[in-house]
Design an enzyme around this catalytic site. Structure first.
Site, short mmCIF file in Angstrom:
data_model
loop_
_atom_site.label_atom_id
_atom_site.label_comp_id
_atom_site.label_asym_id
_atom_site.label_seq_id
_atom_site.Cartn_x
_atom_site.Cartn_y
_atom_site.Cartn_z
N HIS A 60 0.66 -1.33 0.07
CA HIS A 60 0.07 -0.07 -0.03
C HIS A 60 0.72 1.18 -0.04
CE1 HIS A 60 -3.60 2.22 2.05
NE2 HIS A 60 -3.13 2.95 1.07
N HIS A 62 1.78 5.06 -2.36
CA HIS A 62 1.22 6.21 -3.35
C HIS A 62 2.25 6.90 -3.93
CE1 HIS A 62 -2.99 5.88 -1.56
NE2 HIS A 62 -2.29 5.66 -0.55
N PHE A 63 2.93 6.30 -4.94
CA PHE A 63 4.13 7.04 -5.70
C PHE A 63 4.16 8.14 -6.52
CE2 PHE A 63 7.35 2.99 -4.55
CZ PHE A 63 7.27 3.45 -3.23
N ARG A 64 2.57 8.58 -6.57
CA ARG A 64 2.29 9.92 -7.12
C ARG A 64 2.68 10.08 -8.86
NH1 ARG A 64 -0.96 10.55 -3.26
NH2 ARG A 64 0.17 11.12 -1.29
N HIS A 176 -10.60 1.41 1.05
CA HIS A 176 -10.56 2.55 1.84
C HIS A 176 -11.94 2.63 2.56
CE1 HIS A 176 -9.03 6.36 3.37
NE2 HIS A 176 -10.44 6.63 3.74
N HIS A 230 -5.75 -0.06 6.00
CA HIS A 230 -5.41 0.72 6.91
C HIS A 230 -6.72 0.74 7.99
CE1 HIS A 230 -7.53 3.56 4.43
NE2 HIS A 230 -6.67 4.11 3.76
N ASP A 303 1.11 2.60 3.87
CA ASP A 303 0.22 3.67 3.36
C ASP A 303 1.05 5.06 3.02
OD1 ASP A 303 -1.83 5.12 2.33
OD2 ASP A 303 -2.66 5.55 4.19
N HIS A 307 3.77 14.15 0.63
CA HIS A 307 3.17 15.55 0.22
C HIS A 307 4.36 16.39 0.71
CE1 HIS A 307 -0.86 14.30 -0.52
NE2 HIS A 307 -1.10 13.48 0.71
C1 NCD Z 1 -3.70 8.94 0.88
C2 NCD Z 1 -2.83 9.88 -0.19
O1 NCD Z 1 -2.34 10.91 0.28
O2 NCD Z 1 -2.98 9.57 -1.40
N1 NCD Z 1 -3.76 9.70 2.01
C3 NCD Z 1 -3.87 9.37 3.28
O3 NCD Z 1 -4.36 10.15 4.16
N2 NCD Z 1 -3.93 8.14 3.63
C4 NCD Z 1 -4.76 8.39 0.42
C5 NCD Z 1 -5.54 7.19 1.12
O4 NCD Z 1 -4.76 6.15 1.44
O5 NCD Z 1 -6.35 7.34 1.61
ZN ZN Z 2 -3.22 5.07 1.28
ZN ZN Z 3 -6.97 5.25 2.08
#
Ligand code: NCD
Ligand code: ZN
Ligand code: ZN
Length: 454
Positions: A60, A62-64, A176, A230, A303, A307
């Site tokens: 899990h 998020h590599f954007r 989610h 999560h 997760d 940012h």
């Molecule tokens: C995640 C994201 O920024 O992509 N943010 C978060 O607060 N966990 C998205 C997500 O996993 O819900």
């Molecule tokens: Zn996430």
């Molecule tokens: Zn999430």
């Protein structure tokens, strides 16, 4: 292809504390024993005193990329992964554009093939009208549904659309789980004056529990493979303990929910600690640990949601949710071993074996003959603090910065190639490959608590 001999390592997965030699060739584990492969290896790695683990699968992140590469990319994220002992990641679909079509999925895979330093898999994002493609796109980690909105625009709200996705197809669905209507209601009640201390009231434990109960009902109704990402509340853990069906339903916990507590995390970090679902108080964190220890929660994932500091340092309502974590996942867990809070075998179960099993990943998650040579050599005695300087993530900050941890990766091998040594990436090119998912409805094996005991 080059061959490598890791010499005199302890194996985290063996019952004894004997030393082993592990011979790697053509990206695979070819021999495990004493004195194996000594004459054939191009490189010998002395590992006396070090412990070998299967590479971590962080399912899990998020590599954007595409769309948010100012805060992470497949290259920077995968380097952070390797530095943290993570040899495989699964990336979420809330990029820009979202990964919801055959084309956007193919584009992501092509980008990863060119730039990832570790192995990779991707989730397909569900919308209210891409049902067909969810079930036909080849070789993905699963379908990702946001039933509560988070970063990005993906959302499947409304019971009909959700029902349709569960009713059709048999691929794993990861969710989610927060009830969108309850979030909206709480949000409007608290209004513009809300501060970060209200985040857990807006995204309340009740909203999380309600969504989780609904999802479990759907999974049972349609016998559909469900994974809840999560999990954050004591109430969900209790509900899962009573209602989870082994092999059908799995659930994960994240380090920030396990190791950080409100309100102190907000006193210390303010909006940096804003994350969905929210970090909660110690009672919930304790229940998550209990859930992991007794098998109610199956595994951990970071997760990793980077940012920039500028983005995070805005006012509560404007600041995006999420925090980085792929590089600190394994050190945080190893530190728990050093503090006698859990065993090394449990760490391997939660970070390697169980994620591989839950997602039907072929040839990963164990140190076994013929398996992919994805390995991490760790020094269980090494004590070091988390610093910004170590970070390969573009968002260098961390809510764990300054934490002194015992147990760190020393070398990370991906497909038999040494990618990282002492926190420094040493591979000169991206060596990551796509994960192979077993084509199955994925009944998975969650060990009975008795089995999990050492
Ligand atoms: C995640 C994201 O920024 O992509 N943010 C978060 O607060 N966990 C998205 C997500 O996993 O819900
Ligand atoms: Zn996430
Ligand atoms: Zn999430």
């Amino acid at each position: 292809m080059a061959s490598t001999l890791i010499k005199d390592a302890f194996l985290a997965t063996s019952k004894d504390r004997g030393r082993y030699d592990i011979f790697l060739q053509n990206g695979k584990i070819l021999a495990i024993g004493l004195g194996v492969g000594a004459h054939h290896a191009d490189e010998v790695i002395p590992a006396k005193g070090l412990t070998l683990l299967p590479g971590v699968l962080d399912t899990h992140v998020h590599f954007r990329e595409p769309g948010g590469t100012h805060k992470e990319s497949l290259e920077s994220g995968s380097k952070a992964a390797a530095a943290g002992g993570v040899t495989t990641f699964f990336d979420m679909p809330n990029t820009s554009p979202s990964t919801t079509t055959l084309e956007t999925m193919a584009a992501k895979k092509a980008l990863a093939a060119q730039s990832s330093f570790v192995n990779y898999g991707f989730f397909m994002g569900a919308t209210s009208d891409n049902l067909e493609v969810l079930n036909t796109v080849p070789q993905v980690a699963g379908i990702k549904i946001y039933v509560g909105s988070s970063t990005g625009s993906l959302l499947v709200s409304g019971p009909e659309a959700l029902d349709q996705i569960f009713a059709n197809g048999d691929r794993l669905i990861a969710v989610h789980s927060e009830d969108e209507a309850m979030i909206q209601e709480n949000q409007s009640r608290l209004g513009d004056q809300a501060s970060v201390y209200d985040h857990g009231l807006i995204r309340s434990p009740e909203a999380a529990l309600k969504a989780t109960q609904q999802l479990i009902r759907l999974a049972k109704k349609y016998q559909r493979r469900l994974h809840i990402v999560h999990v954050t509340t004591a109430e969900e853990v209790a509900y899962l303990r009573d209602h989870k069906i082994p092999g059908l339903i799995t659930a994960e916990a994240c380090p920030h929910h396990l190791f950080l507590n409100t309100p102190t995390v907000y006193d210390q970090f303010g909006t940096l600690a804003k994350v969905n679902p929210p970090i909660r108080d110690g009672k919930h964190a304790e229940a998550l640990w209990q859930g992991l220890l007794d098998g109610t929660l199956d595994f951990v994932a970071s997760d990793h949601a980077p940012h920039t500091l500028d983005e995070k340092n805005q006012s509560y309502l404007k600041a995006p949710s999420g925090m980085p974590g792929v590089q600190t996942l394994l050190p945080l867990l190893l530190n728990q071993v050093a503090s006698n809070k859990c065993s090394l075998k449990q760490v391997v179960d939660w970070a390697c074996t169980q994620p591989a099993s839950a997602y039907g990943v072929k040839n990963k998650g164990a140190i076994q003959l013929g398996y992919d040579a994805d390995l991490v050599l760790v020094d269980l005695k090494k004590t070091q603090s988390v610093t910004r300087a170590q970070s390969y993530s573009k968002s260098e900050w961390s809510c764990f910065e300054g934490c002194k941890l015992q147990g760190w990766p020393v070398m990370t091998f991906v497909n038999g190639v040494k990618v990282c040594e002492h926190g420094v990436i040493c591979a000169d090119e991206p060596v990551g490959r796509p994960v192979v998912f077993e084509d199955r409805t994925q009944p998975c094996h969650t060990p009975h608590p008795e089995e999990a005991k050492l």
